[in-house]
Write a protein that holds these residues in place. Structure first.
Motif, PDB file in Angstrom:
ATOM      1  N   ALA A   1       0.970  -0.958  -0.022  1.00  0.00           N
ATOM      2  CA  ALA A   1      -0.001  -0.057   0.015  1.00  0.00           C
ATOM      3  C   ALA A   1       0.670   1.397   0.107  1.00  0.00           C
ATOM      4  N   LEU A   2       2.042   1.171   0.670  1.00  0.00           N
ATOM      5  CA  LEU A   2       2.829   2.094   1.000  1.00  0.00           C
ATOM      6  C   LEU A   2       3.474   2.658  -0.384  1.00  0.00           C
ATOM      7  N   ASP A   3       3.997   1.367  -1.251  1.00  0.00           N
ATOM      8  CA  ASP A   3       4.711   1.817  -2.463  1.00  0.00           C
ATOM      9  C   ASP A   3       3.559   2.482  -3.567  1.00  0.00           C
ATOM     10  N   TRP A   4       2.366   1.891  -3.651  1.00  0.00           N
ATOM     11  CA  TRP A   4       1.267   2.406  -4.210  1.00  0.00           C
ATOM     12  C   TRP A   4       1.194   3.693  -4.076  1.00  0.00           C
TER      13      TRP A   4
ATOM     14  N   PHE B   1      -8.198  -0.470  -1.490  1.00  0.00           N
ATOM     15  CA  PHE B   1      -8.638  -1.317  -0.376  1.00  0.00           C
ATOM     16  C   PHE B   1      -8.202  -2.533  -0.230  1.00  0.00           C
ATOM     17  N   ILE B   2      -8.456  -3.289   0.799  1.00  0.00           N
ATOM     18  CA  ILE B   2      -8.055  -4.571   1.024  1.00  0.00           C
ATOM     19  C   ILE B   2      -9.106  -5.595   0.632  1.00  0.00           C
ATOM     20  N   GLN B   3      -8.941  -6.593  -0.073  1.00  0.00           N
ATOM     21  CA  GLN B   3      -9.943  -7.427  -0.616  1.00  0.00           C
ATOM     22  C   GLN B   3     -10.912  -7.908   0.517  1.00  0.00           C
TER      23      GLN B   3
ATOM     24  N   TYR C   1      -2.066   7.009   8.637  1.00  0.00           N
ATOM     25  CA  TYR C   1      -2.482   7.605   7.324  1.00  0.00           C
ATOM     26  C   TYR C   1      -3.018   6.590   6.457  1.00  0.00           C
ATOM     27  N   ILE C   2      -2.112   5.410   6.268  1.00  0.00           N
ATOM     28  CA  ILE C   2      -2.380   4.316   5.402  1.00  0.00           C
ATOM     29  C   ILE C   2      -3.314   3.388   5.931  1.00  0.00           C
ATOM     30  N   GLN C   3      -3.447   3.403   7.157  1.00  0.00           N
ATOM     31  CA  GLN C   3      -4.730   2.631   7.658  1.00  0.00           C
ATOM     32  C   GLN C   3      -6.092   3.381   7.462  1.00  0.00           C
ATOM     33  N   ASP C   4      -6.016   4.770   7.571  1.00  0.00           N
ATOM     34  CA  ASP C   4      -7.073   5.737   7.220  1.00  0.00           C
ATOM     35  C   ASP C   4      -7.469   5.524   5.611  1.00  0.00           C
ATOM     36  N   VAL C   5      -6.609   5.631   4.829  1.00  0.00           N
ATOM     37  CA  VAL C   5      -6.875   5.285   3.398  1.00  0.00           C
ATOM     38  C   VAL C   5      -7.510   3.976   3.217  1.00  0.00           C
TER      39      VAL C   5
END
Ligand code: TRP
Length: 330
Positions: A67-70, A83-85, A300-304
């Motif tokens: 997710a961070l790389d994306w 999102f996570i499937q 932030y990533i968790q929020d996204v």
């Protein structure tokens, strides 16, 4: 420019830190499509990962790193749903409904399934056979019209189209939409071995988030034209993996120079690779900077991802309701 109508959907298994092959074969396309289509949805397909992995111990970290790389590469939550499937369980419902219109023989005939049996003969599980059904459910749940994937996934997209048609035909409906494949510009990036497709499992990859020093080290290990044994031998850039990448990351002047000089042994592989490593590092510098910025705030990533799941779920709920009505469930 007016954006194309409809949704784009793509998914990738959470393999952790992404490499050049992931970037050129998928992420670059994901980023570009954000500006050409009305809606783009990108999923980290953790359930698919379960069909092949033996332990989930690295799954959370691998998901986070991907997710961070994306995000660092330019997939933007303002433009795309990320999102996570497994956060949208409706996909599992659709999977089972689609399974009822899936001939078993079609699944076992798929070249991708045969490859998997060869790779993991000790673990040919039911989920593995159903992998393409779950993928079809991913795509159909969001009524995606376009799916960016590498050519290796072409059989799965064709399968999705057939299943969507079968479903609509069986239940005399048109709720599900037949997607088109969007082939990626760079279908096959070879690893540093110059032989196999770049992949983390073969450890022939160059990580996007590596330090410039690590990158340089990997690049210097790259296999070049095997016929060129000595510095004084003329080389053939047409068969050289380093040259392929030069064409992507180096200036036209450098590409022309290397193309000429390699063929007459005017430049050696070591110098050629040094130029490539320098250009690659320069190209990746802004990405790496953004990555470390974003990493400072893991919340932030968790929020996204949480927000992405909510938005995805709102779409999924509508489709599932329509699907159940179409099937005629009591
Ligand atoms: N099977 C794809 C791959 O291995 C990943 C995937 C799962 C996917 N679901 C998808 C790709 C939906 C596109 C659309 O690369």
């Amino acid at each position: 420019m007016a954006k194309k109508k409809g949704r784009v959907f793509s998914g990738a298994r959470p393999t952790g830190k992404q490499h050049l092959g992931n970037y050129l074969g998928a992420i670059k396309n994901y980023v570009a499509l954000q500006d050409t289509y009305e809606e783009t949805i990108y999923s980290i397909v953790d359930i698919h990962a379960l069909t092949t992995i033996e332990t989930t111990k690295d799954l959370p970290q691998n998901t986070y790193e991907m997710a961070l790389d994306w995000l660092a590469a330019g997939i933007r939550p303002e433009k795309s749903i990320i999102f996570i499937q497994s956060h949208v369980p409706e996909v599992v419902e659709l999977h089972i409904f689609l399974s009822m219109v899936t001939p078993l023989g079609k699944l076992t005939d798929l070249p991708t399934f045969k490859d998997k049996i060869r790779q993991q003969p000790y673990n040919v599980n039911y989920g593995l056979v159903g992998y393409p059904v779950l993928m079809a459910a991913d795509i159909a749940l969001y009524k995606a019209v376009a799916v960016p994937v590498g050519v290796d996934q072409a059989p799965h997209i064709e399968f999705t189209r057939e299943i969507v048609r079968s479903f609509n035909y069986r239940y005399n409906t048109n709720v599900l939409v037949e997607p088109q494949m969007v082939a990626t510009e760079f279908p096959k990036i070879l690893g540093i071995d110059g032989k196999n497709k770049m992949s983390k499992s073969l450890n022939n990859h160059i990580e996007l988030a590596a330090t410039p020093e690590e990158t340089q080290k990997r690049v210097m290990q790259m296999v070049t034209d095997p016929q060129r044994a000595r510095r004084s031998d003329p080389g053939n850039p047409d068969v050289c993996n380093v040259f392929t990448l030069h064409k992507i990351f180096s200036s036209p002047e450098e590409v022309t120079m290397i193309n000429t000089e390699c063929r007459r042994a005017g430049i050696g592989c070591v110098d050629c690779k040094k130029i490539f490593a320098k250009n690659l590092n320069e190209h990746l510098a802004p990405f790496r900077e953004r990555r470390s910025e974003i990493a400072k705030d893991p919340d932030y990533i968790q929020d996204v991802l949480r927000d992405g799941a909510e938005r995805a779920r709102a779409i999924a709920r509508v489709t599932i309701t329509e699907v159940k009505e179409a099937i005629g469930l009591p």
